[in-house]
Design an enzyme around this catalytic site. Structure first.
Site, PDB file in Angstrom:
ATOM      1  CG  ASN A 156      -0.931   4.644  -0.065  1.00 28.67           C
ATOM      2  OD1 ASN A 156      -0.661   5.802   0.454  1.00 28.67           O
ATOM      3  ND2 ASN A 156      -1.133   3.615   0.597  1.00 28.67           N
ATOM      4  CG  ASN A 166       3.386   1.319  -2.364  1.00 30.45           C
ATOM      5  OD1 ASN A 166       3.495   0.551  -3.412  1.00 30.45           O
ATOM      6  ND2 ASN A 166       3.405   1.107  -1.036  1.00 30.45           N
ATOM      7  CE1 TYR A 189       2.114  -6.183  -5.705  1.00 30.11           C
ATOM      8  CE2 TYR A 189       4.193  -6.070  -6.222  1.00 30.11           C
ATOM      9  CZ  TYR A 189       3.262  -6.995  -5.867  1.00 30.11           C
ATOM     10  OH  TYR A 189       3.394  -8.347  -5.842  1.00 30.11           O
ATOM     11  CG  HIS A 232      -6.582  -1.085  -4.043  1.00 27.83           C
ATOM     12  ND1 HIS A 232      -6.906   0.057  -3.972  1.00 27.83           N
ATOM     13  CD2 HIS A 232      -5.314  -0.943  -3.789  1.00 27.83           C
ATOM     14  CE1 HIS A 232      -6.171   1.020  -3.540  1.00 27.83           C
ATOM     15  NE2 HIS A 232      -5.116   0.050  -3.452  1.00 27.83           N
ATOM     16  CE1 TYR A 279      -2.951  -7.628  -3.441  1.00 27.66           C
ATOM     17  CE2 TYR A 279      -1.222  -8.212  -4.720  1.00 27.66           C
ATOM     18  CZ  TYR A 279      -1.782  -7.844  -3.414  1.00 27.66           C
ATOM     19  OH  TYR A 279      -0.996  -7.962  -2.419  1.00 27.66           O
TER      20      TYR A 279
END
EC number: 3.1.1.29
Length: 187
Positions: free
Chosen positions: A112, A66, A64, A20, A15
């Site tokens: 989220n 969410n 993470y 994001h 990531y």
């Protein structure tokens, strides 16, 4: 006075430097400019920036995206930081790439991470710095887009936009949200 500056992102090399994870990217730049190193702790990695008598706790949650609210709540309680001194740095599909918008409160806009923070804190009345990542993806391609890397065109202005985001964070802590919004939201 203490502030909690949380950059949203997902942990893991896969990531790193994705759209994001722009929240992590901004905090990494802020820490690097002051020669700070993040230390792994409960619910995330932190670094503390001293700025004209203020302490900025920089947080990159390890929960993470969410589940980000767990990290925010934990560090607010641990460091005794009031809600008005919390700022979340987050990617925003609704804004063109590089557009920066500081808001004192608002909806989660389908994000989220923001959704979980609001649910965990019981309010949407926390400041957020939205970093536009654009929305140049085909129908149904949102997940691949946000988890993808920036284009070469985006990268041409990335450093300047990240530096401006860092300036906004510092201004939020030194001058307050109203002055900072007036100064930066029109750009």
């Amino acid at each position: 006075m203490k502030y909690l500056i949380t950059g949203l992102g997902n942990i893991g090399e896969e990531y790193r430097n994705t759209r994001h994870n722009i929240g992590f990217t901004v905090l990494d730049a802020l820490a690097k400019a002051s020669n700070l190193v993040f230390t792994d702790g409960r619910y995330g990695a932190t670094a503390t920036l001293s700025l004209k008598g203020r302490q900025l706790i920089l947080l990159k949650p390890s929960t993470y995206m969410n589940l980000s609210g767990n990290a925010v709540r934990y560090w607010m309680q641990k460091e005794n930081i009031p809600l008005e001194n919390v700022l979340i740095v987050v990617d925003d599909l609704a804004l063109p790439f590089g557009t920066l918008r500081l808001k004192g409160k608002g909806s989660d806009a389908g994000h989220n991470g923001l959704k979980h923070i609001a649910a965990t804190l019981g309010t949407q009345d926390y400041a957020r710095l939205r970093f536009g990542i654009g929305n140049d993806f085909p129908r149904g391609g949102q997940i691949d887009f946000v988890l993808g890397h920036f284009t070469d065109e985006d990268l041409k202005t990335m450093d300047e936009r990240v530096a401006t985001a860092c300036d906004i964070i510092k201004s939020f802590c030194l001058a307050g949200i109203s002055i900072t919004m007036n100064q930066y939201n029109k750009k």
